[in-house]
Design an enzyme around this catalytic site. Sequence first.
Site, PDB file in Angstrom:
ATOM      1  N   GLU A  52       0.818  -1.216   0.000  1.00 14.28           N
ATOM      2  CA  GLU A  52       0.000   0.000   0.000  1.00 14.28           C
ATOM      3  C   GLU A  52       0.850   1.264   0.000  1.00 14.28           C
ATOM      4  O   GLU A  52       0.456   2.283  -0.579  1.00 14.28           O
ATOM      5  CB  GLU A  52      -0.951   0.016   1.205  1.00 14.28           C
ATOM      6  CG  GLU A  52      -2.132  -0.947   1.076  1.00 14.28           C
ATOM      7  CD  GLU A  52      -1.828  -2.338   1.610  1.00 14.28           C
ATOM      8  OE1 GLU A  52      -0.639  -2.601   1.939  1.00 14.28           O
ATOM      9  OE2 GLU A  52      -2.758  -3.163   1.704  1.00 14.28           O
ATOM     10  N   PHE A 114     -11.544  -7.955  13.201  1.00 17.50           N
ATOM     11  CA  PHE A 114     -10.429  -8.349  12.335  1.00 17.50           C
ATOM     12  C   PHE A 114     -10.122  -7.227  11.341  1.00 17.50           C
ATOM     13  O   PHE A 114     -11.022  -6.702  10.686  1.00 17.50           O
ATOM     14  CB  PHE A 114     -10.766  -9.643  11.592  1.00 17.50           C
ATOM     15  CG  PHE A 114      -9.687 -10.060  10.628  1.00 17.50           C
ATOM     16  CD1 PHE A 114      -8.419 -10.426  11.098  1.00 17.50           C
ATOM     17  CD2 PHE A 114      -9.910 -10.064   9.260  1.00 17.50           C
ATOM     18  CE1 PHE A 114      -7.416 -10.791  10.214  1.00 17.50           C
ATOM     19  CE2 PHE A 114      -8.911 -10.430   8.381  1.00 17.50           C
ATOM     20  CZ  PHE A 114      -7.660 -10.799   8.858  1.00 17.50           C
ATOM     21  N   GLN A 115      -8.869  -6.881  11.219  1.00 15.76           N
ATOM     22  CA  GLN A 115      -8.395  -5.792  10.354  1.00 15.76           C
ATOM     23  C   GLN A 115      -9.113  -4.476  10.633  1.00 15.76           C
ATOM     24  O   GLN A 115      -9.322  -3.672   9.743  1.00 15.76           O
ATOM     25  CB  GLN A 115      -8.498  -6.179   8.865  1.00 15.76           C
ATOM     26  CG  GLN A 115      -7.510  -7.285   8.504  1.00 15.76           C
ATOM     27  CD  GLN A 115      -7.293  -7.452   7.022  1.00 15.76           C
ATOM     28  OE1 GLN A 115      -8.188  -7.213   6.218  1.00 15.76           O
ATOM     29  NE2 GLN A 115      -6.091  -7.897   6.637  1.00 15.76           N
ATOM     30  N   LYS A 164     -17.758  -1.266   5.409  1.00 14.77           N
ATOM     31  CA  LYS A 164     -18.199  -2.196   4.376  1.00 14.77           C
ATOM     32  C   LYS A 164     -19.715  -2.182   4.186  1.00 14.77           C
ATOM     33  O   LYS A 164     -20.206  -2.271   3.057  1.00 14.77           O
ATOM     34  CB  LYS A 164     -17.722  -3.610   4.738  1.00 14.77           C
ATOM     35  CG  LYS A 164     -17.765  -4.577   3.566  1.00 14.77           C
ATOM     36  CD  LYS A 164     -17.071  -5.886   3.908  1.00 14.77           C
ATOM     37  CE  LYS A 164     -17.100  -6.829   2.703  1.00 14.77           C
ATOM     38  NZ  LYS A 164     -16.457  -8.115   3.011  1.00 14.77           N
ATOM     39  N   MET A 485      24.375   9.156   2.828  1.00 13.47           N
ATOM     40  CA  MET A 485      24.178  10.367   3.623  1.00 13.47           C
ATOM     41  C   MET A 485      24.339  10.052   5.111  1.00 13.47           C
ATOM     42  O   MET A 485      24.879  10.863   5.866  1.00 13.47           O
ATOM     43  CB  MET A 485      22.805  10.971   3.340  1.00 13.47           C
ATOM     44  CG  MET A 485      22.646  12.394   3.832  1.00 13.47           C
ATOM     45  SD  MET A 485      23.833  13.530   3.081  1.00 13.47           S
ATOM     46  CE  MET A 485      22.901  14.171   1.698  1.00 13.47           C
TER      47      MET A 485
END
Lengths: 591, 190
Positions: A52, A114-115, A164, A485
């Site tokens: 993502e 969940f999630q 959802k 760096m």
Amino acid sequence: MTREMTGAEMVIQALKDQGVDTIFGYPGGAVLPIYDEIIQQEGLEHILVRHEQGAGHAAEGYARSTGKPGVVLVTSGPGATNMVTALTDALLDSIPLVCITGQVPTQLIGSDAFQECDTVGITRPCTKHNWLVKDVEDLPRILHEAFYVATSGRPGPVVVDIPKDVQFATGTYQGPTVNPSATHKSYRPQLKGDAGALRQVVEMMAAAKKPVFYTGGGVINSGPEGAQLLRELVSLTGFPITSTLMGLGAYPGSGDNWLGMLGMHGTYEANMAMHDCDLMINIGARFDDRITGRIDAFAPNSRKIHIDIDPSSINKIVKVDLPIIGDVAHVLEDLVRMWRTSSAKADEAALKAWWAEIDSWRARNSLAYRPNNDVIMPQYAIQRLYELTKDRETYISTEVGQHQMWAAQFYGFDAPNRWLTSGGLGTMGYGLPAAIGAQVAHRDALCIDIAGDASILMNIQEMSTAVQFGLPVKVFILNNQYMGMVRQWQQLLHGNRLSHSYTESLPDFIKLAEAYGGVGFRVDKPGDLDGAIEQMIAVDKPVIFDCRVANLTNCFPMIPSGKAHNEMLLPDEANDEAVANAIDASGKALV
Amino acid sequence: MNPQNLSAPSAYFLAEVSNEQETHTLSVVVDNEPGVLARVIGLFSGRGYNIDSLTVSETEHEKHLSRITIVTTGTPMIIEQIRHQLDRLVPVHKVTDLTVEAKIASQDKPLERELALVKVAGTGEKRLEALRLGEAFRATVIDATTEHFVFEITGRTNKVEQFISIMKPLGLTEVSRTGVAAVQRGPEGI
């Protein structure tokens, strides 16, 4: 237009009504209804990423290279939390993103389902605004408002979190409002600058003996007109101009009045001009700490004008004499007209003396490096890449570190929206997905990610995305085997104790490219570089170009932490002792 | 442009002069929507600003507008930042620095009041003394038994503070305060 549809259908319809042609995303349980609509429609292309965060940066690359908002679709929980870095990156660099996240059904919110995660809570500090949609009847209005907020005023990322059950629910779809900037109940950014203040700008510019334009990403965000008007103003006045990292390309790098980039790794002439100027005209920049150096010694003899669309940028770091709130293109349009029509003229004699002084600084040749016939110097690699690609439509993205600064110093940007880099947040792993986003928007252009060997591994999985969608992005790695760096700072600050900045087991980048279905190159001799770059350009596939460069090169010039613009460390003075003592105890605490 | 800045070599050094901490009262009109208070206080904690007092309630029901009154402390530059940072939150309609407005109108301060409920338990002389002091402060007794009083006191913050500290040796057991509510003097609204 109004009609009945499900929440998931509304998402697709609203995106189309907002002119979106591409979305970057990754499916998951809480966005399945929207994905079910995506596969049943045409006109909206979905680019499936591999992580993502990659979707977020790809959308940023798409947005920065087109001027349009980037759109992301991810699932709840880890899908949303993986977006946090990209959202923060877009917030700091003012990139318009609309991120749609799935959420667990409303009746499960708060139950540690969940999630499930508190997406609006987590993304509140890293978005310009966000919404949790609890009723499908609110969804169309919020989606359209999301585009308005992301793209108007100072652009930024927004999140619309859709449970959802709201995606399944049916409601009435409404099209976008015609003129949201006039009708939004609370968010109506000011675009036009105050005319009285602009007249003062004209007077101050006419009176200035040592003026300098200091421009930033705001010019790019203002659109092509902003850059065009800036060029006009510079040529009308004859004033010198420098820019931040984010503003490169607004004024051409090959332009007569160009001083080069300013700031920590900017040119000597740009920083000295900033330090010694008597009038600083800041256009769409924000006095970032990479720019100002030691703040109490910042341009001590100057009066300062600050043009910015965000009032909170005014007097945040540096107190200015004359603030102008407005959009760069709107303000410059008025300013150019006033300058043309008024009797005010630049002080030619003073400017001549000022340019003579600037030329003496320029003669120090602060970007010089020692050429080498056996080993590729990283600066040389960028110079060759520039020479061999400058006549094409080329988009350059970078990761973060030394290679990024060398790209900014040595690649000449002549047009806006061609330079995609993570400036504010400094996100390693930005460059490859950003190049993919740019390539999606400009299929026939050359899109190159100038990378470091460490940064590229942070989002290397997006090679798979590039291969799947036939996006021939070129990853040009300046491979010195160090986090360059970090190593440079360890040398400057920590007695050259190189704690964990050496990558002992880098992958074979040629095999890695081939494993993904791309093409790999490796070059370690300066004489082979041009030929290999030409071959890389000719390949119509994703490429990883492993350019082995001198391992221990430092990026100079440099304003050491805690020092002022006129205390730069120049490459010809940077012997081991000077480097080891460049930063004093108080500077060591700074970043 | 501020005329006093004209002759100065750099305005930055002018800012250094007034580095003293000031306390200001800000009035913020916001949409009464979920999360709006979190946005405001998240802004303060995220950017390291102080909150001395914060009061919030819906004040215009038909428009769903709430008014947040924040008392904060910082340098003039920080206070200006706070005002602009608040103003750019999307659900924020208007930010007014009431302290600055009062100064512009040549007033000492905006009108500020807070309310406290102060529970004092005790018997005998201490109980009588608490009651006498409550009367002196124009506090109202809103609950009492033979062993306690609950006073309701309204006033400027320093009056409430003083009342609470006086009650300490007299059996102070509990305090609940509303924080500051504030408006400008005069007929105009913000």
